[in-house]
Design a protein around this motif. Structure first.
Motif, short mmCIF file in Angstrom:
data_model
loop_
_atom_site.label_atom_id
_atom_site.label_comp_id
_atom_site.label_asym_id
_atom_site.label_seq_id
_atom_site.Cartn_x
_atom_site.Cartn_y
_atom_site.Cartn_z
N LEU A 54 0.84 -1.20 0.00
CA LEU A 54 0.00 0.00 0.00
C LEU A 54 0.87 1.24 0.00
N LEU A 55 0.29 2.32 -0.50
CA LEU A 55 0.87 3.65 -0.41
C LEU A 55 0.01 4.47 0.53
N GLN A 56 0.57 5.52 1.11
CA GLN A 56 -0.18 6.31 2.08
C GLN A 56 -1.51 6.82 1.54
N GLY A 57 -1.51 7.38 0.35
CA GLY A 57 -2.74 7.95 -0.20
C GLY A 57 -3.84 6.91 -0.29
N ARG A 58 -3.52 5.75 -0.80
CA ARG A 58 -4.52 4.69 -0.92
C ARG A 58 -4.96 4.19 0.45
N TRP A 59 -4.02 4.07 1.37
CA TRP A 59 -4.35 3.63 2.72
C TRP A 59 -5.32 4.60 3.39
N TRP A 60 -5.04 5.90 3.25
CA TRP A 60 -5.92 6.89 3.86
C TRP A 60 -7.32 6.81 3.28
N VAL A 61 -7.46 6.55 1.98
CA VAL A 61 -8.79 6.41 1.38
C VAL A 61 -9.51 5.23 2.03
N LEU A 62 -8.82 4.11 2.19
CA LEU A 62 -9.43 2.95 2.84
C LEU A 62 -9.86 3.28 4.27
N ILE A 63 -9.02 4.00 4.99
CA ILE A 63 -9.33 4.41 6.36
C ILE A 63 -10.58 5.30 6.37
N LEU A 64 -10.62 6.27 5.46
CA LEU A 64 -11.77 7.19 5.41
C LEU A 64 -13.06 6.42 5.11
N LEU A 65 -12.99 5.45 4.22
CA LEU A 65 -14.18 4.65 3.92
C LEU A 65 -14.59 3.82 5.12
N MET A 66 -13.62 3.24 5.82
CA MET A 66 -13.94 2.42 6.98
C MET A 66 -14.59 3.23 8.10
N PRO A 75 -16.37 10.50 -4.24
CA PRO A 75 -14.99 10.92 -4.54
C PRO A 75 -14.69 12.34 -4.09
N SER A 76 -15.65 13.25 -4.25
CA SER A 76 -15.38 14.64 -3.87
C SER A 76 -15.22 14.79 -2.36
N VAL A 77 -16.02 14.08 -1.58
CA VAL A 77 -15.89 14.14 -0.12
C VAL A 77 -14.56 13.53 0.31
N LEU A 78 -14.20 12.41 -0.29
CA LEU A 78 -12.91 11.79 0.03
C LEU A 78 -11.75 12.73 -0.30
N ALA A 79 -11.83 13.38 -1.47
CA ALA A 79 -10.77 14.31 -1.87
C ALA A 79 -10.66 15.46 -0.88
N GLU A 80 -11.79 15.98 -0.44
CA GLU A 80 -11.77 17.09 0.52
C GLU A 80 -11.18 16.65 1.85
N LYS A 81 -11.59 15.49 2.34
CA LYS A 81 -11.08 15.01 3.62
C LYS A 81 -9.60 14.68 3.57
N LEU A 82 -9.12 14.24 2.41
CA LEU A 82 -7.72 13.88 2.26
C LEU A 82 -6.86 15.08 1.87
N ALA A 87 -8.72 15.19 -9.25
CA ALA A 87 -7.95 14.40 -10.21
C ALA A 87 -7.04 13.41 -9.49
N THR A 88 -6.40 13.87 -8.42
CA THR A 88 -5.56 12.97 -7.63
C THR A 88 -6.40 11.86 -7.02
N MET A 89 -7.59 12.22 -6.53
CA MET A 89 -8.47 11.21 -5.94
C MET A 89 -8.88 10.18 -6.99
N THR A 90 -9.13 10.63 -8.20
CA THR A 90 -9.48 9.69 -9.27
C THR A 90 -8.37 8.67 -9.47
N GLY A 91 -7.13 9.12 -9.47
CA GLY A 91 -5.99 8.22 -9.61
C GLY A 91 -5.89 7.24 -8.46
N LEU A 92 -6.10 7.73 -7.24
CA LEU A 92 -6.06 6.85 -6.07
C LEU A 92 -7.16 5.79 -6.16
N LEU A 93 -8.35 6.23 -6.54
CA LEU A 93 -9.48 5.30 -6.64
C LEU A 93 -9.29 4.29 -7.76
N ASP A 94 -8.70 4.74 -8.87
CA ASP A 94 -8.43 3.81 -9.98
C ASP A 94 -7.53 2.67 -9.51
#
Length: 170
Positions: A54-66, A75-82, A87-94
């Protein structure tokens, strides 16, 4: 990321203060130590997460979802919280979706909208990572008593409040 390994001595800081009267030696020393520790912590977290692919960005997305009761967000709420761009969030989610850790689900009421859901594989990944993370975090902080940890949080909050000094839009 640059890492300042060689912090300046008090004598060096005093020389800088003689040349630059606005320099506060104790503020500089504290800032540089905080910056170095923050960088070291980030590097250590990267190393821990990389052991789990894992990379930090992806890990943080998983944490935020959990953290969400229904394990979903937009995606927009995740991007704001992170604190990243959409665009960066799209890459993380991909990347997370390719790994099967999240899935995109169309919102029936608005077919242009998408929700991001933590998958069972994503939860399993967190279940594998978090015990290692929490063990390392506990060991890292074991030199501080509970009151010292509370004091540290207060001090860091004061520093965070002073971050407006770095806002160049004012």
């Amino acid at each position: 990321m640059l890492q300042l390994r060689d912090l300046p001595t008090q004598e060096v800081l005093q020389r800088f203060a003689q040349r630059y009267p606005a320099a506060d030696v104790t503020a500089i020393a504290s800032f540089l130590m905080l910056l170095r520790v923050a960088t070291d912590l980030s590097v250590a977290l990267d190393a821990c997460l990389s052991k789990h692919d894992l990379l930090q960005g992806r890990w943080w997305v998983l944490i935020l979802l959990m953290r969400e009761a229904d394990l979903t967000s937009t995606p927009s709420v995740l991007a704001e919280k992170l604190g990243v761009t959409r665009a960066t969030m799209t890459g993380l989610l991909d990347g997370l979706e390719q790994g099967g850790l999240v899935k995109r689900v169309l919102v029936p009421e608005d077919r242009r909208s998408v929700k991001i859901c933590l998958t069972e594989a994503g939860q399993a990944k967190l279940d594998a990572v978090m015990p290692d993370y929490y063990t390392r975090l506990r060991l890292c902080m074991q030199g501080l008593s509970a009151p010292q940890r509370n004091d540290l949080q207060v001090i860091l909050g004061v520093i965070d409040h002073g971050m407006s000094a770095w806002d160049f839009n004012q």
